[in-house]
Scaffold this motif. Structure first.
Motif, PDB file in Angstrom:
ATOM      1  N   ASP A 128     -76.692 -27.203 -52.787  1.00  0.00           N
ATOM      2  CA  ASP A 128     -75.232 -27.088 -52.707  1.00  0.00           C
ATOM      3  C   ASP A 128     -74.668 -27.789 -53.946  1.00  0.00           C
ATOM      4  O   ASP A 128     -73.995 -28.820 -53.849  1.00  0.00           O
ATOM      5  CB  ASP A 128     -74.711 -27.735 -51.420  1.00  0.00           C
ATOM      6  N   THR A 131     -71.927 -27.549 -59.700  1.00  0.00           N
ATOM      7  CA  THR A 131     -71.698 -26.607 -60.793  1.00  0.00           C
ATOM      8  C   THR A 131     -72.335 -25.268 -60.457  1.00  0.00           C
ATOM      9  O   THR A 131     -73.525 -25.198 -60.134  1.00  0.00           O
ATOM     10  CB  THR A 131     -72.281 -27.151 -62.112  1.00  0.00           C
ATOM     11  N   ARG A 132     -71.534 -24.217 -60.540  1.00  0.00           N
ATOM     12  CA  ARG A 132     -72.018 -22.867 -60.227  1.00  0.00           C
ATOM     13  C   ARG A 132     -71.550 -21.881 -61.296  1.00  0.00           C
ATOM     14  O   ARG A 132     -70.567 -22.118 -61.995  1.00  0.00           O
ATOM     15  CB  ARG A 132     -71.500 -22.393 -58.862  1.00  0.00           C
ATOM     16  N   GLU A 234     -79.788 -23.950 -59.985  1.00  0.00           N
ATOM     17  CA  GLU A 234     -79.797 -22.714 -59.194  1.00  0.00           C
ATOM     18  C   GLU A 234     -80.874 -22.752 -58.111  1.00  0.00           C
ATOM     19  O   GLU A 234     -80.674 -22.256 -57.008  1.00  0.00           O
ATOM     20  CB  GLU A 234     -80.015 -21.517 -60.119  1.00  0.00           C
TER      21      GLU A 234
END
Length: 679
Positions: A128, A131-132, A234
């Motif tokens: 979780d 940064t995405r 990721e």
């Protein structure tokens, strides 16, 4: 008659006096300091680069004047012009000793690179991340609709990803227009969202669909070593782990020495901050190169560190941490950018998260251990010990969690030991002494054979047997006790008392000879009475800290012990208990958690909910201050005996029988001989 200048080398801690005019390289060779050179001292190879330090060094007992080394010469000037020397560096073959001097040998100048053993521990972490990545198609600018590129990007994110609003980092804004046009208005953006309620922040953008990954660093900034795990944001996979020595060692091996350096040398805190940040930059570049990852893809870093390192990382003078009430500038978590922290190896917009500290001497590293090991969720009473130059200790269960910090010093890591060294190929890391013959056998880093096995000497011919590291000295002292060569008070017996010629006279005391390669030009490796004393002081501080927590909890025993830290992972539980480092428990109840602080940093890096969890947890942990607790000294003195003067060790007694020997025949505790009568 004036003495020759004193030369102190770090990180090895080796020291000696040399005549004025002695080249630093010569002094290093005579002391057995690991300083490289392949050109024969002609100033060509640059392998012997060193970093001199100036000012007050109470720990080393020296004041280093500005003219302690000879002036910069023509050879150094020529080398600097052609190939460049880092600021503050000198060539050891050219600089000569003019006065007392403290000299740091950087890792790249060492023949045998030190092994910073902080590999990532396997751990399942729910992903979780803060940064995405988001791929968006942005409307092109229109003269009839005058909006900026950032505003149209925000609108695209709202429409395509249901993200209501965004903030932006200034450094990311500066490159946005170029990226949009290169991608023909199709781009991938990285958004950092600190919590559910926070507005996402634009930190990076790439033209088109970005598929080459997104990474973060989990960094354990210790007083002796700096360890980093390069982690995919990721998948959570650790793609590389690496570590380097903390260059601040040259200002003092323990934390209070560094606080003293800052107090006594104007600008000393800034000097130490600069050294730490430069080392972190070097580590970030090196670990990215090892993993073949572009450093610009590292968009997040989580730091865990003790309070003094915390302040020096942030550029805050640690002077208040050197005196009661040990006030932190802030104990809360911190979020800032790489640019604000002055880290040049990362994107200026990369985000930094620093875990909260528990109290003045119990820092974010202890918080990370609590996050990793979760003593507050344990049904049985668990003692978690993060062994290092400054030991963090946690004791708790579902009822309550206590914490303290104990100043063990650097002896456990091979410093302040006569034949001691940091972990490096050739260093003795394990030892056994036959209780009948009193003969030793040992194993060194870089070779999995014991010294009495076929092939050992061929396999170690290249590195040689160079010294003894932290895990080795712990085992050596415990083995001396098990073999009846060392008594409960920590005295080594004479050859006559012990029946072995390996117990050799050394001044008014005795030493145990492990290995002698002087005939071949190698080292003579012994365990001296001074080494025993250094280990006794370190282990007594550790045990006394644990006992204070047990007193506060109202117990005399614990259910299990967890040894944390990279060093803790290499400690033999049996030898730790013989030594009296840890309370008596069944050996199968002593486990290793590896680098628990680093694991906690990785959890916080990969899972934002865990950040909120530890921020709440630290407020519930009860801090016990060893520095002002009267019973600490009482526990410390009792813990000087091996394993202990008063505490029983019934579980240990089930496994081994400690010989009942006493070598203090006349009450002269240092000499082991008969007390001299007064005339």
């Amino acid at each position: 008659m004036s003495q020759d200048p004193l030369v102190v080398f770090t990180p090895s801690g080796k020291r000696g006096r040399f005549p004025v005019g002695t080249p630093v390289l010569t002094a290093a060779r005579q002391l057995g300091v690991d300083l490289d050179s392949v050109c024969g001292g002609r100033g060509i190879c640059s392998k012997c680069q060193i970093t001199p330090s100036y000012g007050e060094f109470p720990k080393h007992g020296v004041t280093v004047a500005a003219d302690a080394l000879s002036e910069w010469n023509a050879v150094e000037e020529r080398y600097d012009q052609k190939r460049g020397l880092k600021s503050g560096r000198r060539l050891g073959c050219q600089a000569t000793v003019q006065g007392d001097i403290v000299i740091d040998v950087p890792p790249e100048s060492q023949v045998h690179r030190q092994v910073v053993r902080k590999a990532a521990t396997a751990r399942v972490i729910e992903m979780d991340p803060a940064t995405r990545l988001f791929y968006v198609e942005v409307e092109e600018p229109d003269m009839h609709e005058p909006t900026g590129d950032l505003e149209r990007l925000a609108r695209a994110l709202r429409t395509q990803w249901d993200i209501p609003a965004i903030d932006t980092d200034f450094a990311a804004l500066q490159t946005l227009q170029r990226v949009l046009r290169k991608g023909h208005w199709k781009i991938t953006v990285a958004l950092y969202k600190a919590s559910d309620s926070a507005t996402p922040r634009l930190v990076a953008a790439w033209p088109g669909l970005h598929e080459t990954g997104l990474y973060g660093l989990a960094i354990d900034l210790g007083s002796t070593t700096i360890a980093a795990h390069l982690t995919s944001l990721e998948t959570g996979q650790v793609v590389a782990s690496s570590g380097i020595m903390n260059p601040q060692i040259r200002f003092g091996e323990d934390l209070m020495s560094r606080v003293s350096y800052a107090m006594m040398n104007p600008g000393g805190d800034a000097e130490m901050t600069r050294a730490a940040r430069e080392a972190i930059d070097t580590l970030a570049r090196d670990i990215a190169a090892e993993a073949q990852v572009d450093p610009s893809l590292i968009l997040e870093t989580v730091f865990v560190c003790n309070p003094v390192m915390h302040h020096l990382l942030l550029g805050i003078d640690p002077v208040e941490l050197g005196q009661a009430p040990f006030a932190l500038a802030t104990s809360g978590p911190l979020e800032l950018s790489a640019a604000e922290l002055g880290l040049a190896a990362l994107r200026p917009s990369a985000r930094i998260y620093i875990l909260p500290c528990i109290a003045g001497h119990v820092g974010a590293d202890a918080a990370a251990v609590a996050l990793s090991e979760e003593p507050g969720k344990s049904q049985d009473l668990v003692l978690v010990v993060d062994v290092g130059t400054n030991a963090e200790i946690l004791l708790g269960n579902t009822t309550r969690v206590l914490a303290c910090s104990s100043p063990t010093g650097p002896a456990f890591e091979g410093a302040q030991i006569s034949s001691g060294q940091r972990a490096a190929p050739g260093a003795i890391e394990a030892i056994r002494i036959d209780p009948v013959t009193k003969e030793p056998r040992f194993r060194v880093i870089g070779c999995d054979l014991w010294s009495d096995e076929d092939g050992f000497w061929d396999r170690t011919a290249e590195t040689g047997i160079t010294g003894i590291c932290g895990s080795g000295i712990i085992e050596a002292v415990a083995e001396l006790r098990l073999a009846g060569l060392l008594d409960e008070g920590g005295l080594i017996g004479s050859a006559e008392q012990t029946g072995t010629t390996r117990c050799v006279p050394e001044g008014r005391t005795h030493a145990y000879l492990i290995h002698d390669a002087t005939a071949e030009g190698g080292p003579r490796i012994t365990v001296t009475q001074g080494d025993i004393r250094a280990i006794q002081l370190a282990k007594s501080a550790l045990y006394a800290g644990a006992r204070l927590l047990m007193d506060e909890m109202g117990v005399d025993t614990v259910d299990r012990v967890v040894l944390a830290g990279a060093f803790g992972a290499h400690i033999s539980p049996l030898h730790a208990m013989v030594l009296g480092m840890i309370p008596d428990v069944p050996l199968d109840k002593v486990t290793s958690a590896g680098n628990a602080a680093g694991t906690g940093a990785r959890i916080a890096l990969c899972n934002t909910a865990s950040r909120r969890e530890i921020e709440a947890t630290v407020r519930e942990i009860t801090k016990v201050e060893t520095a002002i607790e009267p019973k600490f000294q009482e526990h410390f003195v009792a813990a000087n005996a091996i394993p202990h003067k008063t505490d029983p060790f019934p579980e240990l007694a089930k496994i081994v029988t400690l010989p009942k020997v006493a070598f203090n025949t006349g009450g002269d505790r240092e000499g082991g001989g008969r007390r001299r009568r007064r005339a």
